[in-house]
Scaffold this motif. Sequence first.
Motif, PDB file in Angstrom:
ATOM      1  N   SER A 588       0.821  -1.213   0.000  1.00 32.40           N
ATOM      2  CA  SER A 588       0.000   0.000   0.000  1.00 32.40           C
ATOM      3  C   SER A 588       0.860   1.270   0.000  1.00 32.40           C
ATOM      4  O   SER A 588       0.380   2.334  -0.367  1.00 32.40           O
ATOM      5  N   ILE A 589       2.116   1.160   0.419  1.00 32.74           N
ATOM      6  CA  ILE A 589       3.027   2.319   0.369  1.00 32.74           C
ATOM      7  C   ILE A 589       3.498   2.562  -1.057  1.00 32.74           C
ATOM      8  O   ILE A 589       3.567   3.702  -1.525  1.00 32.74           O
ATOM      9  N   LEU A 590       3.819   1.475  -1.762  1.00 35.13           N
ATOM     10  CA  LEU A 590       4.451   1.609  -3.072  1.00 35.13           C
ATOM     11  C   LEU A 590       3.447   1.705  -4.212  1.00 35.13           C
ATOM     12  O   LEU A 590       3.700   2.390  -5.196  1.00 35.13           O
ATOM     13  N   THR A 591       2.319   0.999  -4.074  1.00 32.82           N
ATOM     14  CA  THR A 591       1.359   0.931  -5.181  1.00 32.82           C
ATOM     15  C   THR A 591       0.151   1.788  -4.861  1.00 32.82           C
ATOM     16  O   THR A 591      -0.512   1.557  -3.845  1.00 32.82           O
ATOM     17  N   PRO A 592      -0.177   2.759  -5.694  1.00 34.94           N
ATOM     18  CA  PRO A 592      -1.371   3.587  -5.439  1.00 34.94           C
ATOM     19  C   PRO A 592      -2.649   2.775  -5.538  1.00 34.94           C
ATOM     20  O   PRO A 592      -2.692   1.726  -6.195  1.00 34.94           O
ATOM     21  N   ALA A 593      -3.695   3.278  -4.869  1.00 36.43           N
ATOM     22  CA  ALA A 593      -4.985   2.583  -4.902  1.00 36.43           C
ATOM     23  C   ALA A 593      -5.574   2.590  -6.296  1.00 36.43           C
ATOM     24  O   ALA A 593      -6.277   1.657  -6.699  1.00 36.43           O
ATOM     25  N   SER A 594      -5.313   3.635  -7.071  1.00 37.23           N
ATOM     26  CA  SER A 594      -5.824   3.707  -8.440  1.00 37.23           C
ATOM     27  C   SER A 594      -4.880   4.548  -9.276  1.00 37.23           C
ATOM     28  O   SER A 594      -4.134   5.395  -8.756  1.00 37.23           O
ATOM     29  N   LYS A 595      -4.896   4.323 -10.589  1.00 43.71           N
ATOM     30  CA  LYS A 595      -4.037   5.105 -11.485  1.00 43.71           C
ATOM     31  C   LYS A 595      -4.462   6.566 -11.553  1.00 43.71           C
ATOM     32  O   LYS A 595      -3.654   7.449 -11.822  1.00 43.71           O
ATOM     33  N   ALA A 596      -5.752   6.790 -11.312  1.00 45.65           N
ATOM     34  CA  ALA A 596      -6.256   8.163 -11.382  1.00 45.65           C
ATOM     35  C   ALA A 596      -5.683   9.026 -10.260  1.00 45.65           C
ATOM     36  O   ALA A 596      -5.566  10.237 -10.394  1.00 45.65           O
ATOM     37  N   ASN A 597      -5.345   8.386  -9.142  1.00 48.57           N
ATOM     38  CA  ASN A 597      -4.836   9.141  -7.995  1.00 48.57           C
ATOM     39  C   ASN A 597      -3.527   8.501  -7.526  1.00 48.57           C
ATOM     40  O   ASN A 597      -3.506   7.738  -6.552  1.00 48.57           O
ATOM     41  N   PRO A 598      -2.418   8.764  -8.207  1.00 52.18           N
ATOM     42  CA  PRO A 598      -1.155   8.079  -7.869  1.00 52.18           C
ATOM     43  C   PRO A 598      -0.586   8.449  -6.511  1.00 52.18           C
ATOM     44  O   PRO A 598       0.298   7.772  -6.008  1.00 52.18           O
ATOM     45  N   GLU A 599      -1.080   9.522  -5.906  1.00 49.38           N
ATOM     46  CA  GLU A 599      -0.563   9.930  -4.596  1.00 49.38           C
ATOM     47  C   GLU A 599      -1.286   9.249  -3.444  1.00 49.38           C
ATOM     48  O   GLU A 599      -0.940   9.469  -2.280  1.00 49.38           O
ATOM     49  N   ALA A 600      -2.303   8.438  -3.764  1.00 54.50           N
ATOM     50  CA  ALA A 600      -3.099   7.790  -2.706  1.00 54.50           C
ATOM     51  C   ALA A 600      -2.359   6.569  -2.185  1.00 54.50           C
ATOM     52  O   ALA A 600      -2.657   5.423  -2.540  1.00 54.50           O
TER      53      ALA A 600
END
Length: 1199
Positions: A588-600
């Motif tokens: 969860s630190i390295l991979t964003p929850a979605s491509k639309a929000n890469p900072e999540a």
Amino acid sequence: MADSVGLQFVSPYAFEAMQKVDVVRLAALSDLELRLLLPCLVRMALCAPADQSQAWTQDKKLILRLLSGVEAVNSIVALLSVDFHALEQDARKEQQLRHKTGGANGESILVSQLQHGLTLEFEHSDPLRRLRLALSELLAIMNKVADSNGEYFLKSSELFESPVYLEEVADVLCILQAELPSLLPIVDVAEALLHVRNGDWFLCLLVANVPDSFNEVCRGLIKSGERQDEESAGGRRRTEALRQLCQMNPSQALNIRAMVVEECHLPGLGVALTLDYKPDSGDEAVSPLVSFVSGLLLGTNSKVRTWFSMFIRNGQQRKRESSSVLWQMRRQLLLELVAILPRSRSTHDSEADGESSSGYSGLREEHVVKASALLRLYCALMGIAGLRPTDEEAEQLLQLMTSRPPATPAGVRFVSLSFCKLLAFPTLVSTPEQEQLMVMWLSWMIKEEEYFESAAGVSASFGEMLLLVAMYFHSNQLSAIIELVCSTLGMKIAIKPSSLSKMKTIFTQEIFTEQVVTAHAVRVPVTNNLSANITGFLPIHCIYQLLRSRAFTKHKVSIKDWIFRQLCESSTPLHTQLLPLIDVYINSILTPASKANPEATNQPITEQEILSVFQGVTGGNGGRGLQRYSITAQLLILYYVLSYEEALLANTKTLAQMQRKPKSYSASLMDQIPIKHLIRQAQGLQKELGGLHSALLRLLATNYPHLCMVEDWLCEEEVTGTLPLLRRMLLSSTARKYSHSQLQEAFQKLPASGPRLMEMLEHLTLLSPSDLIPYAEVLTASMGLLLEEGVPRRILQTLNKLWMVLNTVMPRRLWVMTVNALQPPAKLLRQQRYTQNDLTVDPLIVLRCDRRVFRCPPLMDITLHVLNGYLLASKAYLNAHLKETADLERQTQPVSNLGLTGQPDAPDVTREELKNALLAAQDSAAVQILLEVCLPFEGEEQLAGGGADSLLQSMKGSLNKPPGEARSAGEDEGGLLSDLREVQCLICCLLHQMFIADPNIAKLVHFQGYPQALLPLTVAGIPSMHICLDFIPELLAQPQQEKQIFAIQLLSRLCTQYALPKSLSVARLAVSVMGTLLTVLTRSKRFSFFKHTLPCLVSFCQAFPPLYDDIATLLVQVGQVCASDVANKARDIDPFIARLQYLKGKPQEAALPVVALSKSSLPKKPSDEPIGADPDTQLCYCIEATFMDIIHGSLQAEH
């Protein structure tokens, strides 16, 4: 058996009196009770007893007195006066006759033609005829039972149905069975009595008069009984008969019930006996019925579970009957349920909820355990046995499930069971009122969860389960909810995911929205001392699921602090959810929850927090007095850091595409974590740590190969073995008295302080590796002082031993301190200090040490160990660096490939090749430097016994001497025990490991070449040198003449060392190559080539005699070529060529002259010709000398 209603059965009191032959109790019986036992008592009084004691004589008198007043005794005495032997013979004849006639009712031997009905005949008959009538009727029924193949029938028999003569018939039956036991086995008689009216009454009387047969009769009836007794009239009659028997002897009821379960027959009887059972003790926490049925359905025996489930299913298909055992059981369970339903509100609810909780009452504390047992039983009945609850049962169950227990561990368990039952059977909630009741109860659970956890003193509460179920509903993991429900209830229930739709709506829309779930989860306190001993559903399960569903990042809730606190609050044995939690957190630190929000993404644990965990680990006393966190917490944080770094490298490509660059942990942080020390402690806790130790080893081998060297593990076995442990047990209290300043002062005063320093170092060897850590800096800083003259060898060896012990717990820090301490004096004066990063980038710094180290074997051993470690570290560093920068660099390159396929991968291939080339150059440079160290320094040639070639010569010389003369006085100075020899051995060991690990290094080094004087040393001292045979043909094909010469010289040594078929083929190739080069080389090159390679032919012949002809031919050819070039001196050369031809043709005949031959007898060059003026002439002399050496060597081999 309603037909036996109104008859007098034998009471338990009377049966016990008969069983124990208690005459006093028998005398207390009423006339009616005594009448039923007369057959046995009369036989007891008339038959000769086996017991001749005085006590029995008195008891027998009392029995006779008891019988004297009973009129029916006379008729029984008359029955006993019959000739039973003749009666038995007639009965057997009648059985044979019936067998022949197929069981038809024809003529009877026992009974002649009856004039009247059976009852009248019985009334008017004498005792013998009465016995015959009863026996004939009983045998007929027994035969019919035997021929019925298990099908039940009810035989109409006037004799057994007449109420007037029942007692007389019973007397006759008991006497017949007692006197004719072989003809009438009691089990067969009991089975026959089930097929007549009043059979249960007759059966009880028969067993009461033979009380010892009780268990035998019951087991026989159960074995021949039906699997489902409620299904047939015969099964119900059998169940009723056995029930009457157990009422007569209640002490055996539970044993009979056990027989029922063992045989899986008559389930109704088992339930009936449980309903009839009245426990002696008043403690009824859980009723016998609940315990029995729960044991059947929740036990481990699947056969019993299936058998009883079929009883429940079949019983529901029939109409509701009050006489049915199943409905009796359900009615009893419902009564027990209603009895424990709350009557008034609990005190806590009143105080907490005020008026809003009116209508909700608390469950009494003494009823909580029973309520939990009832809930599990109803779950088993409904989920396993398929029970369909009635409206009344469903209503009462819902009332019980939504009641509020006290805040005790049992109360927490009850709420968890109630919640899971709601999920498993949502059909219990059918009306809007019931749904509202359930929602209010769930809201109460959420509000009271924290109070319950604190008041009950349990770590696993129902609050975590609520959160977990809510998360599963939000992520639509219905199968996970079903698994959770089944594991909590402790049974496997078939739950359809579609049945959870209503509960899902309630949870996700009314009670737990996803935002509420995440906000609540962060506030849940961590579990103190979390370990595998704490079972149930914990906050860690909830956090794990929320991390998997990415709920925290979606709603921007920070979970980093919670995870860090939970890792720090862990202990052994390791909880199984901790490692998956760390893995999903890293993801969860390295991979964003979605491509639309890469900072999540979640935030990583900070370096300051990580360092705080390891404070005091490497202090004095192994850090045990200063450590704030447990070893489990430290190992988990170490696993997190290593896994994070590995995952960061593995996801470099994905992160580059997203234009994200998560922060990597600094090298200084990794340097401060005592990785090897922690791994060593984990090794002793493998059982408690589960898979953590193996996971750490995997990460270490991948990312830190220099901490996983084989020699380190072997050394660690020596440090942690039994012998060091015994030595430390002898450690005196004065062993720790030496301070750092005292130790440093002793080093500085060498060699005068040698004995004092030796004593101090010996004491340090008794310390454990962790206790030795504080002395590491003093020991390494003083290494340079040991290079001075006059330092005893024992001090050096002891320091080497201490260094190896420290290397097991703090290798990286120790290596840096050692390299800095062994720098040349000029660098030490400039205060130049290397860092871990410097040495990882350039491992060859290790070899830029003081030259005196190269002649100090104990310190050279340490230096080689450090060099090997940094070579491995550099390899891992470059691999990681390549992964970190490859994809980012690719993005910055201009697109110039014009769309050609395969072009984008070209930079990667080039970078990989450059990295491999750099590593190869680095390793080969280290090897070349070490080989150079093996050469004697200036002034060492004499001490070394003639240079590097002396290693092989000295070894051969020692082997050829007698045992007592292995060492002479001269060899003490330059023999096998010199410092140079020992350093050479150490270097050869390291080179052997390097060549085995990567054979390409050996190939590269030999293609580069090294001094010919080292060939005897490398071939004899490096066992893996035989791999050079693979690439010598390629080396011979090189255009450079010096490489060809080096290849032939190397091959000559290898043939002597490894006389293998492969060596022979390569040697034959070398001879052929020499012949080919003879024809193409110029005069000057021919001289320089053959001058160095001709002596190698001697070794070829010594190793492989079959090559003699080829080599002799080659020598003659070389001589002829040389002679042709010296045409003006043909007169001197012709005899020489003739001599060579003679030596080639008849070597044995020429052997004797050749042995005596000297250079004085050979053709001499003119005195006016300078030496070396004619290369061909010199080559001719070399050829002659080679021939002489070959023949001389062959003669020595023969002799």
